[in-house]
Design a protein around this motif. Structure first.
Motif, short mmCIF file in Angstrom:
data_model
loop_
_atom_site.label_atom_id
_atom_site.label_comp_id
_atom_site.label_asym_id
_atom_site.label_seq_id
_atom_site.Cartn_x
_atom_site.Cartn_y
_atom_site.Cartn_z
N ASP A 123 -48.76 48.07 38.83
CA ASP A 123 -48.29 49.41 38.42
C ASP A 123 -49.31 50.10 37.55
O ASP A 123 -50.09 49.46 36.85
CB ASP A 123 -46.99 49.28 37.61
N ASP B 31 -48.58 51.91 34.97
CA ASP B 31 -48.10 52.19 33.62
C ASP B 31 -48.38 51.09 32.61
O ASP B 31 -47.81 51.08 31.53
CB ASP B 31 -46.60 52.51 33.65
N GLN C 11 -47.41 48.18 32.51
CA GLN C 11 -46.32 47.21 32.32
C GLN C 11 -46.66 45.89 33.01
O GLN C 11 -46.02 44.88 32.76
CB GLN C 11 -45.00 47.76 32.86
N ARG D 270 -43.26 50.57 28.59
CA ARG D 270 -44.21 51.59 29.02
C ARG D 270 -44.89 52.22 27.79
O ARG D 270 -44.19 52.67 26.89
CB ARG D 270 -43.40 52.69 29.69
MG MG Z 1 -42.93 50.76 34.96
#
Ligand code: MG
Ligand code: UDP
Length: 330
Positions: free
Chosen positions: A97, A99, A101, A203
């Motif tokens: 991802d 972000d 994370q 996040r």
């Molecule tokens: Mg996420």
């Protein structure tokens, strides 16, 4: 240098302007510490409405190892991951991802596991800090229900962060259903997967793209895409209720013969009608889910429509809707 493996890093992005550059810098920092691999980013802009694509282009203009694909609209993360896999050509392919994370710091360990002979190495969240209570409860319930009903076993806490061999990527691309459920697909194809646990990270910026509704839809889709158990459940329920009704009729008949005609109970009748009504509607709903799948799959629409890319469209792998995609990017 001999035998340098190429690694494609696929990053699905939807409205990630706040974090994309940070993600690139953080990941690049980790990659700089790894020898013996040649890394390339494939950012997939899933129809973002913000500056995500411009940031991708800016990164690409600064570095040769940044490639991007941009969709004509938002097709969903599943489509973005599929497009990335389809355009990847590395010996190994990673998905994570945008972000942060999915900690990029796990990449070296993951690569090591693949060197040790695993076909893929994936991350598994062992905590859910920062997530709402309701969401964690439903999530746990989903895994339990899925593993009971479905033919594919899902690992609890599994996330879409993994590195896999080319062989695994080709197997995933071999499943060309339009409505995709990657967690199920990765389990269905088999191969040896090493699961690495990690603590959930909140996040740093931006918000999750998942609403509660979309998660419920995703869960229903996950179960019905890989199992016909709910259909068998309907049949089972039908048999059970019929057997119960049969016994009830016999008992009522015998009672009528012995004690004469009984005054029919209002409550009993109403309960039976409502109960049966509920069962019938639920059954139609379950059938409807499957008919919906058949309907969507039978149209054989493309999984995504590409608008722009700095990758050579001739390079992409796979067969389905090949012509459409090529035409769209010319
Ligand atoms: Mg996420
Ligand atoms: N994403 C995407 N298309 C979408 C929704 C999300 O490509 O329609 C991407 C998003 O940019 C992020 C990843 O999928 O890189 C995970 O999304 P998000 O963080 O919203 O999900 P969560 O981590 O809450 O499960």
């Amino acid at each position: 240098m001999l035998n340098i493996k190429k690694v494609d890093i696929i990053v699905p992005c939807y409205n990630e302007e706040d974090v994309l550059e940070l993600f690139y810098n953080e990941t690049q920092k980790v990659l700089n510490t790894i020898d013996g691999y040649d890394f390339r980013f494939i950012f997939v802009d899933d129809g973002s409405k913000d500056q995500t694509l411009s940031i991708m282009k800016a990164l690409a203009s600064k570095s040769d190892n940044v490639k991007y694909l941009s969709f004509s609209r938002n097709f969903g993360k599943e489509s973005a991951m599929y497009a990335g896999l389809k355009f990847s050509s590395g010996d190994l392919v990673a998905i994570l991802d945008a972000d942060l994370q999915h900690p990029p710091s796990m990449i070296p360990t993951m690569l090591n596991e693949l060197e040790n002979g695993y076909d893929s190495c994936a991350a598994r969240r062992i905590s859910r800090t920062g997530e709402s209570r309701v969401r964690s409860v439903f999530s746990r319930l989903f895994y339990k229900l899925n593993n009971k009903l479905s033919d594919v076993e899902l690992v609890s806490g599994a996330v879409d962060f993994r590195i896999m061999t080319r062989q695994v990527v080709d197997a995933v691309l071999g499943l060309c259903e339009v409505q995709r459920f990657s967690k199920g697909i990765f389990s269905w194809i088999g191969f040896e997967t090493k699961w690495l646990p990690y603590e959930n990270i909140e996040r740093p910026v931006g918000v999750t793209k998942w609403s509660f509704n979309s998660l419920v839809k995703y869960a229903i889709h996950g179960i019905t895409a890989f199992s016909t158990a709910p259909l068998r459940l309907v049949t089972g329920m039908g048999f059970l209720i019929s057997a119960f009704a049969f016994v009830y009729i016999i008992i009522t008949l015998i009672k009528t013969f012995i004690t004469g005609i009984d005054v029919p109970g209002y409550v009993t009748t109403l309960s039976a009608v409502l109960f049966m009504g509920g069962i019938v509607v639920i059954s139609i709903g379950i059938l409807g889910e499957y008919i919906g799948h058949i309907f969507m799959e039978s149209k054989n629409r493309p999984i995504y429509i590409l608008k722009q890319t700095n990758l050579n469209p001739q390079n992409f792998r796979g067969t389905d809707n090949e012509q459409t995609e090529r035409k769209n990017i010319q």
